[in-house]
Design an enzyme around this catalytic site. Structure first.
Site, mmCIF file in Angstrom:
data_model
loop_
_atom_site.group_PDB
_atom_site.id
_atom_site.type_symbol
_atom_site.label_atom_id
_atom_site.label_comp_id
_atom_site.label_asym_id
_atom_site.label_seq_id
_atom_site.Cartn_x
_atom_site.Cartn_y
_atom_site.Cartn_z
ATOM 1 N N ASN A 92 0.803 -1.227 0.000
ATOM 2 C CA ASN A 92 0.000 0.000 0.000
ATOM 3 C C ASN A 92 0.838 1.281 0.000
ATOM 4 O O ASN A 92 0.358 2.332 -0.425
ATOM 5 C CB ASN A 92 -0.929 -0.023 1.225
ATOM 6 C CG ASN A 92 -1.597 1.296 1.463
ATOM 7 O OD1 ASN A 92 -2.516 1.678 0.753
ATOM 8 N ND2 ASN A 92 -1.115 2.033 2.465
ATOM 9 N N TYR A 157 3.198 9.450 -11.437
ATOM 10 C CA TYR A 157 2.293 8.745 -10.514
ATOM 11 C C TYR A 157 1.357 7.802 -11.279
ATOM 12 O O TYR A 157 1.329 6.601 -10.975
ATOM 13 C CB TYR A 157 1.527 9.765 -9.664
ATOM 14 C CG TYR A 157 0.579 9.129 -8.684
ATOM 15 C CD1 TYR A 157 1.049 8.332 -7.641
ATOM 16 C CD2 TYR A 157 -0.798 9.319 -8.790
ATOM 17 C CE1 TYR A 157 0.174 7.739 -6.738
ATOM 18 C CE2 TYR A 157 -1.675 8.728 -7.896
ATOM 19 C CZ TYR A 157 -1.180 7.941 -6.867
ATOM 20 O OH TYR A 157 -2.047 7.345 -5.981
ATOM 21 N N LYS A 161 1.193 3.588 -11.281
ATOM 22 C CA LYS A 161 0.001 2.795 -10.936
ATOM 23 C C LYS A 161 -0.442 1.917 -12.116
ATOM 24 O O LYS A 161 -1.012 0.840 -11.896
ATOM 25 C CB LYS A 161 -1.121 3.709 -10.443
ATOM 26 C CG LYS A 161 -0.786 4.446 -9.134
ATOM 27 C CD LYS A 161 -0.534 3.493 -7.967
ATOM 28 C CE LYS A 161 -0.354 4.231 -6.643
ATOM 29 N NZ LYS A 161 -0.155 3.315 -5.504
HETATM 30 P P1 NAD Z 1 -0.750 8.630 3.082
HETATM 31 O O1 NAD Z 1 0.213 9.632 2.603
HETATM 32 O O2 NAD Z 1 -1.766 8.986 4.119
HETATM 33 O O3 NAD Z 1 0.031 7.317 3.596
HETATM 34 C C1 NAD Z 1 1.111 6.819 2.866
HETATM 35 C C2 NAD Z 1 1.733 5.672 3.596
HETATM 36 O O4 NAD Z 1 2.862 5.249 2.815
HETATM 37 C C3 NAD Z 1 2.240 6.029 4.980
HETATM 38 O O5 NAD Z 1 1.994 4.941 5.860
HETATM 39 C C4 NAD Z 1 3.756 6.196 4.779
HETATM 40 O O6 NAD Z 1 4.506 5.780 5.911
HETATM 41 C C5 NAD Z 1 4.026 5.245 3.631
HETATM 42 N N1 NAD Z 1 5.186 5.714 2.875
HETATM 43 C C6 NAD Z 1 5.339 6.897 2.228
HETATM 44 N N2 NAD Z 1 6.584 6.984 1.707
HETATM 45 C C7 NAD Z 1 7.219 5.819 2.038
HETATM 46 C C8 NAD Z 1 8.517 5.307 1.805
HETATM 47 N N3 NAD Z 1 9.433 5.977 1.111
HETATM 48 N N4 NAD Z 1 8.827 4.076 2.297
HETATM 49 C C9 NAD Z 1 7.924 3.357 2.984
HETATM 50 N N5 NAD Z 1 6.666 3.787 3.233
HETATM 51 C C10 NAD Z 1 6.336 5.012 2.775
HETATM 52 O O7 NAD Z 1 -1.420 8.090 1.769
HETATM 53 P P2 NAD Z 1 -2.777 7.358 1.434
HETATM 54 O O8 NAD Z 1 -3.654 8.366 0.792
HETATM 55 O O9 NAD Z 1 -3.281 6.538 2.568
HETATM 56 O O10 NAD Z 1 -2.216 6.418 0.269
HETATM 57 C C11 NAD Z 1 -1.991 5.034 0.418
HETATM 58 C C12 NAD Z 1 -1.978 4.427 -0.961
HETATM 59 O O11 NAD Z 1 -3.208 4.722 -1.614
HETATM 60 C C13 NAD Z 1 -0.867 4.950 -1.881
HETATM 61 O O12 NAD Z 1 -0.331 3.885 -2.632
HETATM 62 C C14 NAD Z 1 -1.605 5.927 -2.783
HETATM 63 O O13 NAD Z 1 -0.974 6.057 -4.034
HETATM 64 C C15 NAD Z 1 -2.959 5.249 -2.897
HETATM 65 N N6 NAD Z 1 -4.075 6.109 -3.301
HETATM 66 C C16 NAD Z 1 -4.481 7.147 -2.503
HETATM 67 C C17 NAD Z 1 -5.551 7.927 -2.924
HETATM 68 C C18 NAD Z 1 -6.076 9.095 -2.108
HETATM 69 O O14 NAD Z 1 -6.897 9.874 -2.625
HETATM 70 N N7 NAD Z 1 -5.688 9.248 -0.860
HETATM 71 C C19 NAD Z 1 -6.191 7.664 -4.142
HETATM 72 C C20 NAD Z 1 -5.748 6.603 -4.903
HETATM 73 C C21 NAD Z 1 -4.685 5.829 -4.469
#
Ligand code: NAD
Length: 249
Positions: A92, A157, A161
């Site tokens: 994730n 990005y 994905k």
């Molecule tokens: P967030 O920024 O709240 O959390 C990101 C997580 O990734 C955190 O736990 C952080 O510790 C970890 N992380 C970041 N950089 C890292 C690194 N270099 N090494 C190890 N861990 C790392 O983000 P989120 O919104 O919860 O996103 C989680 C996933 O969901 C991601 O893959 C993101 O691309 C995807 N996503 C998010 C959304 C959205 O709208 N929030 C939409 C589509 C996809």
């Protein structure tokens, strides 16, 4: 209790979608979860919260550099030794960026692919070694709505994905004979730290274009992971499940 007794590793499990997945797994019977993050302090903070809410669960935390295959393999081996097996891996952790092409620093492009793609590859390779030995498992990847539609800026990005979907579909084919299912969840705009920081003027027009007229909650997305991790999805592999309120359709 659809995940009764299961053990899991969740990368990016310290906040946002990943933390909601960890809680969802524990709420539905998982016996042990390893929470992975980028820094020890954030891992410790998440673990402290989880230990209070789930005193009977076995919890661990790790923060290997996900682009370092050897460090990831060592961390995964430690989790497998501590938990006895790894039933579920959730890839994730991810970062995003919205820079336009002209201004895009190639180093940032490489950084995104390093975490969002190489990180998924490294964690999957390390976990699947254990899953093969134990006779099966489930790998779940966090993709994104932009893996289907692209986005007007920050091309690294969506490219990352699209690659996650490619890994998902290819590894589902390769690992199916080993009783390992591989699926992805493609969230739309989800209320995490990243989105909460956006100004209302920017977010409202996006919400107006979503048929369900709201952004997703981390729990909306986590529920899809619960389903795919469980035996309810026993014949589902190679899927990319959209959880986006039909945002772009
Ligand atoms: P967030 O920024 O709240 O959390 C990101 C997580 O990734 C955190 O736990 C952080 O510790 C970890 N992380 C970041 N950089 C890292 C690194 N270099 N090494 C190890 N861990 C790392 O983000 P989120 O919104 O919860 O996103 C989680 C996933 O969901 C991601 O893959 C993101 O691309 C995807 N996503 C998010 C959304 C959205 O709208 N929030 C939409 C589509 C996809």
């Amino acid at each position: 209790m659809i995940l009764q007794g299961k053990t899991a590793v969740v990368t990016g499990g310290t906040r946002g979608i990943g933390l909601a997945v960890v809680k969802g797994f524990l709420d539905t019977g998982a016996a042990a979860v390893s929470v992975w993050g980028s820094r020890q302090e954030t891992v410790d903070k998440a673990l402290a919260e989880l230990r209070e809410a789930y005193p009977n669960a076995k919890l661990s935390g790790k923060c290997p550099a996900l682009n370092d295959a050897a460090a990831v393999a060592q961390a995964m081996d430690e989790v497998a030794a501590g938990f006895g097996r790894i039933d579920i891996l959730v890839n994730n952790a991810g970062i995003s960026q919205s820079t336009k092409l002209n201004d895009y620093d190639p180093a940032d492009f490489a950084k995104i692919l390093d975490l969002n793609v190489a990180g998924v590859f490294n964690c999957t390779q390390a976990a699947v070694r254990h899953m093969k030995e134990q006779g099966g498992g489930v790998v779940l990847n966090t993709s994104s709505m932009v893996s289907i539609y692209g986005q007007p800026g920050g091309c690294g990005y969506p490219a990352s994905k699209f690659a996650v979907n490619g890994l998902t579909k290819s590894l589902a084919r390769e690992l199916g004979p080993f009783n390992i299912r591989v699926n992805a969840v493609a969230p739309g705009i989800t209320r995490t730290d990243m989105v909460a920081a956006l100004p209302k003027e920017m977010i409202q027009p996006l919400i107006n274009a979503i048929p369900l007229r709201r952004v997703g909650e981390p729990e909306d997305v986590a529920n899809a992971f619960l389903y795919l991790a469980s035996d309810m999805a026993s014949y589902v592999t190679g899927a990319v499940l959209s959880v986006d309120g039909a945002a772009m359709t």
